[in-house]
Design a protein around this motif. Structure first.
Motif: not given
Lengths: 459, 246
Positions: A25-38, A64-77
């Motif tokens: 493993n060469n990177s930590n789990l990274k949390l990002s996102g946004y809060l949006q009001t419309d 993962f060491a440049g050979r794999a990637k995990f990505h997810s995006e969840v919307w809580l609305r």
């Protein structure tokens, strides 16, 4: 169905574990996102709220060491306004403050799987095809997310197996397999009936009641799956691609209506069977730059797998008739029809940006002769190093019948002012003004003029 | 004592005359080529880029990015901060081919070359300034004058589409890296001034810091390079759309 999902999940887990146990493993789990009001308010009295959405998008990424990637995006609305009809509803916070949770994407991507030229992506994912700006006739793998009809081109993710083989740095071949069919979701709130064409009844009949039944395809490989292939390339300074999709139309069509009289004054009740027809889609697109002007073109030829016919069953009117009394109408011939987009954009030295597009055939239109023409333009200018962006001219002109433009046109005007209040906070104020006559989607939005305020904070 | 002073004076005069003669002998375009050689002598390069934006009130905004480059015409620039821009990437390839990757849409878009005249990501640099392309391929040079430390050249753009009418470029006489560049618009007004700081990393001169000032708007961008590594064997495949989306 469950078996297909189970197999895909197991395959994904196997591939994922096989690739990652070897890799450090060469990177930590990274949390990002946004809060949006419309927030949107109708301009017409009594100025009802047209839209209320508060969205928390949470994205998790891990490499993962440049050979794999995990990505997810969840919307809580928190979506919509309270819809309370009885006192018992007051006991339910879900009704008082409506909210929902949505997994937009969740996939694992393996780079250089089995061979260094092959990338594999497994799981729920958005597969965006096409080079045009927002209006992409070739973008047909994921179901449309039509919840907000003003968010053109928004799609939901599909549970898919997506493979890209890179032939060289300029050419690649992509194959996509989506095991089960997901229909488009329809507009909500004030837009709920925008795509509803209504039912054309025989003369003298008045609709008094309506119910429908959606016939989903049988969930097996033959009936519910979607496949797509795409060849991408770069030659003579232009990017191009050729694609093919074998899938189903995401919007249901009414194929069998049982019409029953309910009174003696012509009132009828209709029970409608809705289904999703199979189709072939042949796509092509290109993008490039000529004398500094960005240019693109995208076209998709749709061929229904069979003729789509709507049957009106009038047997209830003739109870003594020995055979069913039906009336058939052809909705869609088994003939090719083509939707396309032509577009160009240019950046001026003073910071102004102009984007123009011509679209033939909106996403909900089908069949030769039913495709409308849309002209879109957007002029933007940045101020204060892009912290303020003004779009005074933004919108479109629609013609649904060139022989009678006066009664078959629509205008949409969407001026916009956006401000980058801080590095991570963007505030956008805009308006949407609709006008016109006829059957196009924008003409039907007449009366829904609104002012819109969005605030987005990214983290 | 007087004799020593006289000899020193004569020596200085000879050195001065000699250096003027050498400078005159050097063709301006040859000097510009030497500058290109210094700036683009590496095979490939990776590094981190810190961009500090300072407005006229002194308020600062900071952006971080990673940069990788191969040869003179392949560059991948990826923002890592702030969160609103993290992941946005620009891939520049030969023949004005540029791609923009917007992670929010998971889509790579080909962008028109007219974007070159635009400010790059709200900085005082234009896309044209950020382009990895030899100066000798973009400008023709004329010698204006020399000082004891620098050659001062006037660079005229070869393309009519350039946002500049000319650049006055000061080049270090000893090491041939640029020290200062003054940019003029089509109306021949000075619009920007860039001050360069070079440090030597291994055998290469590295642009460790550029201070670009928009003299009209009184806005400054400071670009600081760190963790610079050269000649790691990057391949052409590291500068593809495939890599852009990773």
């Amino acid at each position: 169905m469950k078996r297909v999902n189970l197999i895909l999940t197991l395959v994904a887990l196997f591939l994922f574990s096989a690739k990652t146990t070897m890799a450090q493993n060469n990177s930590n789990l990274k949390l990002s996102g946004y809060l949006q009001t419309d927030q949107r308010l109708l301009l017409q009295s009594p100025n009802d709220w047209a839209w209320n959405e508060n969205r928390l998008s949470l994205q998790l990424n891990k490499k993962f060491a440049g050979r794999a990637k995990f990505h997810s995006e969840v919307w809580l609305r928190n979506m919509g306004i309270p819809n309370i009809s009885s006192s018992t509803d007051l006991f339910n916070k879900g009704i008082i403050d409506p909210w929902n949770l949505e997994i937009r994407e969740a996939y694992v991507q393996l780079f250089g799987f089995l061979t260094k030229n092959l990338d594999v992506k497994i799981g729920r994912q958005r597969i965006a095809w096409g080079t045009a700006d927002k209006f992409n006739p070739t973008d047909n793998l994921n179901p449309y997310d039509l919840e907000d009809v003003l968010d053109f081109g928004r799609h939901r993710g599909s549970d898919a197996l997506n493979m890209i083989y890179y032939l060289n740095s300029d050419f690649s071949l992509q194959g996509v397999f989506i095991p089960f069919f997901q229909p488009d979701n329809l507009p909500v709130g004030v837009f709920a009936n925008i795509l509803n064409q209504g039912i054309k009844l025989p003369p003298g009949m008045i609709l008094k009641g309506y119910k429908d039944h959606v016939n989903l395809p049988r969930y097996n490989f033959a009936k519910s799956s979607t496949v797509g292939i795409k060849l991408r390339g770069f030659a003579a300074g232009f990017n191009f691609s050729l694609s093919y999709v074998w899938g189903r139309n995401g919007l249901p069509v009414s194929t069998y209506n049982t019409i029953v009289p309910v009174d003696t004054l012509g009132g009828v009740s209709v029970t409608s069977q809705l289904s999703f027809y199979r189709r072939h889609i042949f796509g092509a697109d290109m993008a490039g730059s000529i004398e500094g002007v960005g240019v693109w073109a995208e076209a998709a030829a749709f061929l229904p797998a069979h003729e789509v016919v709507m049957t009106n069953d009038l047997s209830a009117f003739y109870p003594e008739f020995p055979v069913p009394v039906t009336q058939k109408t052809r909705l869609l011939a088994k003939k090719i029809y083509v939707k396309y987009v032509l577009g160009a954009d240019y950046n001026f030295a003073n910071g102004a940006y102009v984007n123009v597009q011509f679209l033939h055939g909106f996403m909900n239109e089908a069949g030769k002769g039913n495709l409308n023409d849309y002209f879109f333009v957007r002029v933007e200018k940045g101020f204060f190093y892009g912290k303020l962006r003004l779009s005074p001219l933004s919108g479109g002109f629609v013609v649904s019948n060139w022989k009678d433009i006066r009664h078959n046109y629509a205008l949409v005007y969407v001026p916009q002012l956006s401000c980058q209040a801080t590095d991570n906070t963007e505030i956008t104020l805009s308006a949407a003004i609709f006008g016109g006559k006829g059957e196009s989607i924008f003409a039907r939005l007449k009366g829904y003029n609104m002012i819109m305020l969005k605030m987005k904070y990214s983290f | 004592m007087k004799k020593v002073k006289f000899q020193f004076l004569m020596l200085s005069v000879f050195i001065l005359l000699g250096s003027i003669a050498t400078a005159k002998a050097q063709d301006a375009n040859a000097i510009l080529k030497k500058m290109d050689d210094v700036m683009y002598s590496f095979k490939d390069m990776t590094g981190n880029n810190k961009i500090v934006l300072i407005d006229k009130n002194g308020k600062e905004n900071v952006r971080d990015a990673t940069i990788s480059q191969k040869g003179t015409d392949k560059r991948l620039f990826r923002f890592t901060k702030p969160a609103s821009q993290a992941g946005i990437s620009v891939l520049s390839l030969p023949n004005d081919v540029m791609y923009l990757y917007m992670p929010a849409f998971d889509k790579v878009r080909r962008i028109s070359s007219s974007v070159k005249n635009q400010k790059f990501a709200g900085t005082d640099f234009s896309y044209d300034d950020m382009e990895s392309k030899l100066y000798t391929k973009k400008y023709s040079a004329k010698m204006l004058k020399t000082t004891d430390k620098v050659f001062i050249l006037e660079l005229k753009p070869l393309s009519k589409r350039s946002a500049y009418s000319k650049i006055i470029c000061s080049i270090d006489k000893q090491n041939y890296y640029p020290v200062k560049m003054e940019y003029y618009d089509k109306g021949n007004r000075k619009i920007k001034v860039a001050d360069y700081t070079f440090t030597k990393i291994g055998k290469y001169w590295n642009t460790s810091k550029i201070v670009m000032k928009d003299v009209k708007r009184n806005h400054t961008t400071i670009m600081i390079m760190s963790d610079v590594k050269y000649d790691q064997g990057l391949s052409d495949e590291d500068f593809t759309v495939r890599k852009l989306k990773e």
